[in-house]
Motif scaffolding. Structure first.
Motif, PDB file in Angstrom:
ATOM      1  N   TYR A  49       0.746  -1.194  -0.010  1.00  0.00           N
ATOM      2  CA  TYR A  49      -0.034  -0.106   0.094  1.00  0.00           C
ATOM      3  C   TYR A  49       0.921   1.263   0.165  1.00  0.00           C
ATOM      4  O   TYR A  49       0.602   2.087  -0.814  1.00  0.00           O
ATOM      5  N   TYR A  50       1.852   1.197   0.869  1.00  0.00           N
ATOM      6  CA  TYR A  50       2.788   2.399   0.886  1.00  0.00           C
ATOM      7  C   TYR A  50       3.585   2.481   0.013  1.00  0.00           C
ATOM      8  O   TYR A  50       4.321   3.463  -0.536  1.00  0.00           O
ATOM      9  N   ARG A  51       4.347   1.294  -0.635  1.00  0.00           N
ATOM     10  CA  ARG A  51       5.195   1.280  -1.821  1.00  0.00           C
ATOM     11  C   ARG A  51       4.657   1.770  -3.098  1.00  0.00           C
ATOM     12  O   ARG A  51       5.336   2.698  -3.567  1.00  0.00           O
ATOM     13  N   LYS A  52       3.430   1.593  -3.274  1.00  0.00           N
ATOM     14  CA  LYS A  52       2.736   2.189  -4.562  1.00  0.00           C
ATOM     15  C   LYS A  52       2.495   3.699  -4.476  1.00  0.00           C
ATOM     16  O   LYS A  52       2.482   4.324  -5.271  1.00  0.00           O
ATOM     17  N   LYS A  53       2.309   4.292  -3.157  1.00  0.00           N
ATOM     18  CA  LYS A  53       2.424   5.699  -3.006  1.00  0.00           C
ATOM     19  C   LYS A  53       3.640   6.277  -2.982  1.00  0.00           C
ATOM     20  O   LYS A  53       3.903   7.556  -2.854  1.00  0.00           O
ATOM     21  N   GLY A  54       4.704   5.395  -2.994  1.00  0.00           N
ATOM     22  CA  GLY A  54       6.072   5.892  -3.054  1.00  0.00           C
ATOM     23  C   GLY A  54       6.765   6.302  -1.636  1.00  0.00           C
ATOM     24  O   GLY A  54       7.462   7.252  -1.826  1.00  0.00           O
ATOM     25  N   MET A  55       6.053   5.845  -0.568  1.00  0.00           N
ATOM     26  CA  MET A  55       6.328   6.362   0.552  1.00  0.00           C
ATOM     27  C   MET A  55       7.352   5.513   1.493  1.00  0.00           C
ATOM     28  O   MET A  55       7.891   5.619   2.745  1.00  0.00           O
ATOM     29  N   LEU A  56       7.460   4.170   0.963  1.00  0.00           N
ATOM     30  CA  LEU A  56       8.205   3.040   1.417  1.00  0.00           C
ATOM     31  C   LEU A  56       9.556   3.179   1.455  1.00  0.00           C
ATOM     32  O   LEU A  56      10.123   3.278   0.561  1.00  0.00           O
ATOM     33  N   ALA A  57      10.368   3.099   2.866  1.00  0.00           N
ATOM     34  CA  ALA A  57      11.977   2.812   2.906  1.00  0.00           C
ATOM     35  C   ALA A  57      11.866   1.429   3.572  1.00  0.00           C
ATOM     36  O   ALA A  57      11.195   1.403   4.904  1.00  0.00           O
ATOM     37  N   VAL A  58      12.805   0.441   3.178  1.00  0.00           N
ATOM     38  CA  VAL A  58      12.808  -0.590   3.859  1.00  0.00           C
ATOM     39  C   VAL A  58      14.224  -0.697   4.636  1.00  0.00           C
ATOM     40  O   VAL A  58      15.194  -0.344   4.105  1.00  0.00           O
ATOM     41  N   VAL A  59      14.378  -1.167   5.908  1.00  0.00           N
ATOM     42  CA  VAL A  59      15.673  -1.378   6.702  1.00  0.00           C
ATOM     43  C   VAL A  59      15.547  -2.764   7.285  1.00  0.00           C
ATOM     44  O   VAL A  59      14.662  -3.213   7.815  1.00  0.00           O
ATOM     45  N   ASP A  60      16.758  -3.313   7.058  1.00  0.00           N
ATOM     46  CA  ASP A  60      16.908  -4.660   7.388  1.00  0.00           C
ATOM     47  C   ASP A  60      17.095  -4.544   9.038  1.00  0.00           C
ATOM     48  O   ASP A  60      17.898  -3.695   9.818  1.00  0.00           O
ATOM     49  N   ALA A  61      16.150  -5.090   9.887  1.00  0.00           N
ATOM     50  CA  ALA A  61      16.250  -5.249  11.346  1.00  0.00           C
ATOM     51  C   ALA A  61      16.648  -6.132  11.840  1.00  0.00           C
ATOM     52  O   ALA A  61      16.455  -6.452  13.248  1.00  0.00           O
ATOM     53  N   SER A  62      17.487  -7.152  11.144  1.00  0.00           N
ATOM     54  CA  SER A  62      17.962  -8.223  11.897  1.00  0.00           C
ATOM     55  C   SER A  62      19.393  -7.815  12.652  1.00  0.00           C
ATOM     56  O   SER A  62      19.780  -8.601  13.635  1.00  0.00           O
TER      57      SER A  62
END
Ligand code: ADP
Ligand code: ZN
Length: 209
Positions: A180-193
């Motif tokens: 949903y947010y990726r499509k809006k161009g709002m998403l950033a992914v961070v590796d949380a491991s």
């Protein structure tokens, strides 16, 4: 800056938010912590949500949206915020548009195998909400928070049955928010491991600091 933290239970949203709000001078708004405080106080809200939360289910959208709308109207939220634990459904995300503007959504990614280990060993301060890990990050004094002296306890929803329930709920109701947010161009992914310091570094990089 208004940020949303997405990610499965145990991804470390709360721990990262605690660090990030200090660095960026933002308000930390955790719906889970607000609900837990209400339960500890025995308020009408607490009484309403107690059984739902210990079973690992979601509080209903209307109650949650009202709570967040009210919280965001408070003075300290005006400087910007990190929302940790909201929205958790597409319905919540859609409704939120009417009362706040979000700049960026951070998705904290973590494999399920790590989640189980983190949650089963997690201890939380009743007073300030700080998270400890029973093996890797124990409080200096048994059962007492290093930061505020509050009581450190094991969350009822961090028992195995409730953890499984929360992961199912996450997959069915919350994970769709990533697209949903990726499509809006709002998403950033961070590796949380990795360790919290490393996650913090990656987070600062994706928001351009
Ligand atoms: P975690 O991210 O570790 O699962 P939280 O502290 O964010 O835990 O939330 C604990 C519980 O509070 C959730 O399992 C759910 O029952 C309730 N809750 C928190 N935020 C929401 C929300 N936005 N909508 C519905 N229920 C929520
Ligand atoms: Zn504390």
């Amino acid at each position: 800056m208004n940020l949303i933290f997405l990610g499965s239970p145990g991804a470390g949203k709360g721990s990262l938010a605690e660090k990030a709000v200090k660095e960026l001078n933002l308000a930390h708004i955790s719906t889970g912590s607000i609900f837990r405080s209400a339960i500890a106080e025995g308020s009408p809200l607490g009484q309403k949500v107690q059984a739902i939360i210990s079973a690992g289910k979601l509080v209903d959208d209307e109650t949650t949206i009202d709570l967040v709308r009210e919280r965001l109207s408070q003075e300290d939220a005006k400087k910007g915020y990190i929302l940790d634990g909201f929205p958790r459904t597409i319905f919540q995300a859609e409704n939120m548009k009417a009362f706040s503007r979000v700049d960026k959504v951070i998705d904290l990614e973590i494999p399920d195998s790590l989640v189980l280990e983190r949650l089963a060993n997690r201890m939380v301060c009743r007073k300030c909400g700080h998270n400890f890990h029973m093996i890797r990050n124990k409080p200096k004094q048994d059962g007492i928070c290093d930061l505020c002296g509050g009581e450190v306890f094991h969350r009822e929803d961090d028992e195995e049955t409730a953890i499984k329930q929360r992961l199912e709920v996450y997959r069915a109701r919350t994970a769709p928010l990533i697209e949903y947010y990726r499509k809006k161009g709002m998403l950033a992914v961070v590796d949380a491991s990795p360790t919290i310091d490393k996650v913090m570094e990656n987070f600062m990089a994706v928001i351009g600091r």
